[in-house]
Write a protein that holds these residues in place. Structure first.
Motif, PDB file in Angstrom:
ATOM      1  N   UNK A 160       1.225  -1.796  -0.126  1.00 13.73           N
ATOM      2  CA  UNK A 160       0.361  -0.132   0.059  1.00 13.73           C
ATOM      3  C   UNK A 160       1.064   1.217   0.102  1.00 13.73           C
ATOM      4  N   UNK A 161       0.042   2.273  -0.271  1.00 12.81           N
ATOM      5  CA  UNK A 161       1.169   3.577  -0.650  1.00 12.81           C
ATOM      6  C   UNK A 161       1.233   4.269   0.978  1.00 12.81           C
ATOM      7  N   UNK A 214       4.360  11.358  -1.634  1.00 13.04           N
ATOM      8  CA  UNK A 214       3.996  10.206  -1.725  1.00 13.04           C
ATOM      9  C   UNK A 214       4.417   9.032  -2.204  1.00 13.04           C
ATOM     10  N   UNK A 265       4.805   5.224  -3.457  1.00 12.85           N
ATOM     11  CA  UNK A 265       3.615   4.030  -3.904  1.00 12.85           C
ATOM     12  C   UNK A 265       3.771   3.082  -3.255  1.00 12.85           C
ATOM     13  N   UNK A 295       8.221   0.565  -4.016  1.00 11.84           N
ATOM     14  CA  UNK A 295       8.730   1.675  -5.014  1.00 11.84           C
ATOM     15  C   UNK A 295       8.798   2.144  -3.865  1.00 11.84           C
ATOM     16  N   UNK A 323       1.839   9.556   6.814  1.00 13.18           N
ATOM     17  CA  UNK A 323       0.382  10.145   6.460  1.00 13.18           C
ATOM     18  C   UNK A 323      -1.115   9.780   6.772  1.00 13.18           C
ATOM     19  N   UNK A 324      -0.867   8.536   6.368  1.00 19.70           N
ATOM     20  CA  UNK A 324      -1.470   7.649   5.627  1.00 19.70           C
ATOM     21  C   UNK A 324      -1.443   6.849   6.905  1.00 19.70           C
ATOM     22  N   UNK A 325      -0.475   5.986   7.388  1.00 20.11           N
ATOM     23  CA  UNK A 325      -0.387   5.087   8.732  1.00 20.11           C
ATOM     24  C   UNK A 325       0.302   6.163  10.265  1.00 20.11           C
ATOM     25  N   UNK A 326      -0.086   7.003  10.571  1.00 14.60           N
ATOM     26  CA  UNK A 326       0.341   7.906  11.114  1.00 14.60           C
ATOM     27  C   UNK A 326       0.297   7.205  13.071  1.00 14.60           C
ATOM     28  N   UNK A 333      -7.603   8.226  11.460  1.00 12.02           N
ATOM     29  CA  UNK A 333      -6.660   8.523  10.541  1.00 12.02           C
ATOM     30  C   UNK A 333      -7.660   9.090   9.322  1.00 12.02           C
ATOM     31  N   UNK A 337      -7.123  13.160   7.243  1.00  7.41           N
ATOM     32  CA  UNK A 337      -6.812  12.730   5.856  1.00  7.41           C
ATOM     33  C   UNK A 337      -8.325  14.011   5.065  1.00  7.41           C
ATOM     34  N   UNK A 350      -8.613  17.209   5.797  1.00 10.27           N
ATOM     35  CA  UNK A 350      -7.477  18.218   5.459  1.00 10.27           C
ATOM     36  C   UNK A 350      -7.224  18.349   3.853  1.00 10.27           C
ATOM     37  N   UNK A 351      -7.660  17.659   2.866  1.00 12.30           N
ATOM     38  CA  UNK A 351      -7.073  17.300   1.311  1.00 12.30           C
ATOM     39  C   UNK A 351      -8.642  18.450   1.022  1.00 12.30           C
ATOM     40  N   UNK A 379       1.288   7.346 -10.518  1.00 15.11           N
ATOM     41  CA  UNK A 379       1.806   8.124  -9.237  1.00 15.11           C
ATOM     42  C   UNK A 379       3.636   7.107  -9.330  1.00 15.11           C
ATOM     43  N   UNK A 380       3.732   6.008  -9.806  1.00 16.77           N
ATOM     44  CA  UNK A 380       4.724   5.800  -9.756  1.00 16.77           C
ATOM     45  C   UNK A 380       6.024   5.799 -10.852  1.00 16.77           C
ATOM     46  N   UNK A 388       7.129  13.103  -9.112  1.00 17.83           N
ATOM     47  CA  UNK A 388       5.999  13.740  -8.184  1.00 17.83           C
ATOM     48  C   UNK A 388       6.239  15.661  -7.948  1.00 17.83           C
ATOM     49  N   UNK A 389       7.678  15.763  -7.380  1.00 15.44           N
ATOM     50  CA  UNK A 389       7.716  17.645  -6.792  1.00 15.44           C
ATOM     51  C   UNK A 389       7.233  18.346  -7.878  1.00 15.44           C
ATOM     52  N   UNK A 438      -4.027  12.291  -3.713  1.00 16.00           N
ATOM     53  CA  UNK A 438      -3.277  11.777  -2.296  1.00 16.00           C
ATOM     54  C   UNK A 438      -4.551  11.154  -1.717  1.00 16.00           C
ATOM     55  N   UNK A 463      -4.811   8.375  -3.422  1.00 21.52           N
ATOM     56  CA  UNK A 463      -3.731   6.682  -3.374  1.00 21.52           C
ATOM     57  C   UNK A 463      -4.350   6.280  -1.526  1.00 21.52           C
ATOM     58  N   UNK A 464      -4.387   6.933  -0.752  1.00 24.83           N
ATOM     59  CA  UNK A 464      -4.465   6.124   0.795  1.00 24.83           C
ATOM     60  C   UNK A 464      -6.027   5.362   0.358  1.00 24.83           C
ATOM     61  N   UNK A 494      -5.261   1.948  -0.524  1.00 24.12           N
ATOM     62  CA  UNK A 494      -4.573   0.903  -0.053  1.00 24.12           C
ATOM     63  C   UNK A 494      -5.186  -0.246   1.293  1.00 24.12           C
ATOM     64  N   UNK A 495      -6.905   0.131   1.328  1.00 25.57           N
ATOM     65  CA  UNK A 495      -7.871  -0.461   1.806  1.00 25.57           C
ATOM     66  C   UNK A 495      -8.771  -0.955   1.200  1.00 25.57           C
ATOM     67  N   UNK A 551       7.864  22.555  -2.838  1.00 26.39           N
ATOM     68  CA  UNK A 551       8.496  21.431  -4.080  1.00 26.39           C
ATOM     69  C   UNK A 551       9.608  21.673  -4.126  1.00 26.39           C
TER      70      UNK A 551
END
Lengths: 118, 278
Positions: free
Chosen positions: A65-66, A79, A81, A84, A103-106, B10, B14, B17-18, B61-62, B73-74, B137, B140-141, B144-145, B207
């Protein structure tokens, strides 16, 4: 040396001295520190770096997971991924403690950059 | 139970914020729209494009991160942020150029001229660009779930709550802006827009410093003891005007430069508004 005046000789000597002091940094390049993310944890969770030196952090995400590498003190956010790696530049920093987190799993992904006074 | 709660909290933070950044921006633009007499239907277009952009960015993103020696990315983030700042600058220029009017009627009350399209296009750009970065962002978060089903509900619930809080905050801001009396209604919206543009500029500088394209500069101050970036107020101030507890000299410089640029755009727009069609 007989070509130069006494003042110029002194200047050249100082220049050589100063350059030699910084040459190790100029020739060595940016130091690299590696951090791994595994099961939403940082390995190592604490890294020690010298003060006043620019550092290249190479963060490798071994999870699928990212994760987002973030730090308020270091002012860094990136971020990464799953499976990577990412490059993040930090410093030069003053001596102190600079925490970072994922930030995703603080709750689990927490670490600290300790800047030593050398 | 513990892990579910952690994931829920969490997710709230998150997503909140976004959402906050994008939602506040939309509120300010909507408030200005009232004066410009533009119907807010453009939001759907902007949001849709933004979500599409977020999907594309998150998917790639990768690959993007590998560009330019690992700092792609930056680079893309900075590009998006600078683009938003420039869009806002142009928007403010047009606001002053056309003195906040977008329609012109002849003596019989028939619509003769309308330049709403340019405002709408710009607003769509601003929202789409902003959502691309923040949305990616979030995606991507959330992504992951999906392999694991256990915390999916907590993640969804938390995200919903976070989104709801963000939405509520922006609605409050909208009504606050729209109900300000007199000339300060327009002024406060313009000030907020300018601060947002400055925020984007300083974020872009950050960035690029992270990518080592801009040199590292010392932090000009440390106000973390006053307002910590971790606190609720800190997050709110970050969303509204880009509050940083330890901003570097380049960040502050970019911020100030953006404000100056916006000011110049407003002044030039004002000067050209004398003999304008509208």
């Amino acid at each position: 040396m007989w070509l130069f005046h006494k003042k110029d000789q002194a200047f050249i000597l100082w220049l050589v001295l100063i350059l030699s002091l910084y040459s190790s940094q100029l020739l060595a390049g940016t130091p690299v520190f590696e951090i791994e993310i595994k099961n939403h944890l940082f390995y190592p969770a604490k890294i020690e770096i010298p003060a006043g030196v620019k550092i290249k952090l190479r963060v490798k995400n071994l999870d699928s997971t990212s994760e987002e590498f973030e730090s308020y003190e270091l002012n860094r956010e990136k971020v990464i991924s799953g499976h990577s790696k990412a490059t993040i530049f930090i410093g030069p920093l003053a001596p102190g403690r600079y925490p970072f987190f994922g930030e995703f799993y603080p709750k689990t992904a927490q670490g600290i950059v300790v800047v030593r006074d050398d | 139970m513990g892990l579910e709660l952690v994931v829920l909290l969490n997710s709230v933070i998150l997503i909140l914020q976004e959402t906050l950044e994008a939602a506040l921006m939309i509120s300010v633009l909507l408030a200005v729209n009232v004066r410009l007499q533009i119907k807010p239907i453009w939001i759907f277009c902007g949001v849709t494009l933004g979500i599409m952009g977020a999907c594309i960015y998150a998917y790639h993103i990768e690959a993007v991160s590998e560009w330019l020696d690992g700092v792609g990315q930056e680079f893309i983030n900075a590009l998006l942020q600078i683009a938003i700042a420039l869009c806002i600058t142009l928007y403010i220029y047009w606001l002053f150029r056309f003195k906040g009017q977008t329609k012109q009627y002849d003596l019989d009350g028939r619509l003769v001229y309308s330049n709403q399209v340019q405002f709408v296009l710009l607003m769509i750009c601003i929202i789409a660009l902003g959502l691309t970065r923040e949305g990616a962002e979030v995606l991507l978060y959330l992504g992951g779930f999906f392999p694991s089903s256990e915390q999916r509900f907590s993640m969804a619930a938390g995200s919903g709550i976070g989104f709801g809080i963000g939405l509520s905050s922006s609605i409050i801001l909208y009504y606050a802006l729209v109900n300000i009396p007199g000339p300060w209604r327009f002024r406060s919206a313009v000030i907020l827009l300018a601060l947002f543009a400055a925020n984007m500029a300083s974020q872009a500088a950050l960035q690029l410093t992270q990518a080592d394209w801009l040199p590292h500069t010392q932090a000009l101050w440390d106000s973390s003891s006053l307002i910590s970036e971790r606190s609720v107020l800190g997050h709110l101030f970050y969303a509204i005007f880009g509050y940083e507890a330890t901003p570097s000299a380049i960040q502050v410089g970019s911020y100030v430069a953006a404000i100056v640029l916006v000011g110049i755009a407003a002044k030039i727009g004002n000067r050209f508004s004398a003999g304008s069609k509208i």
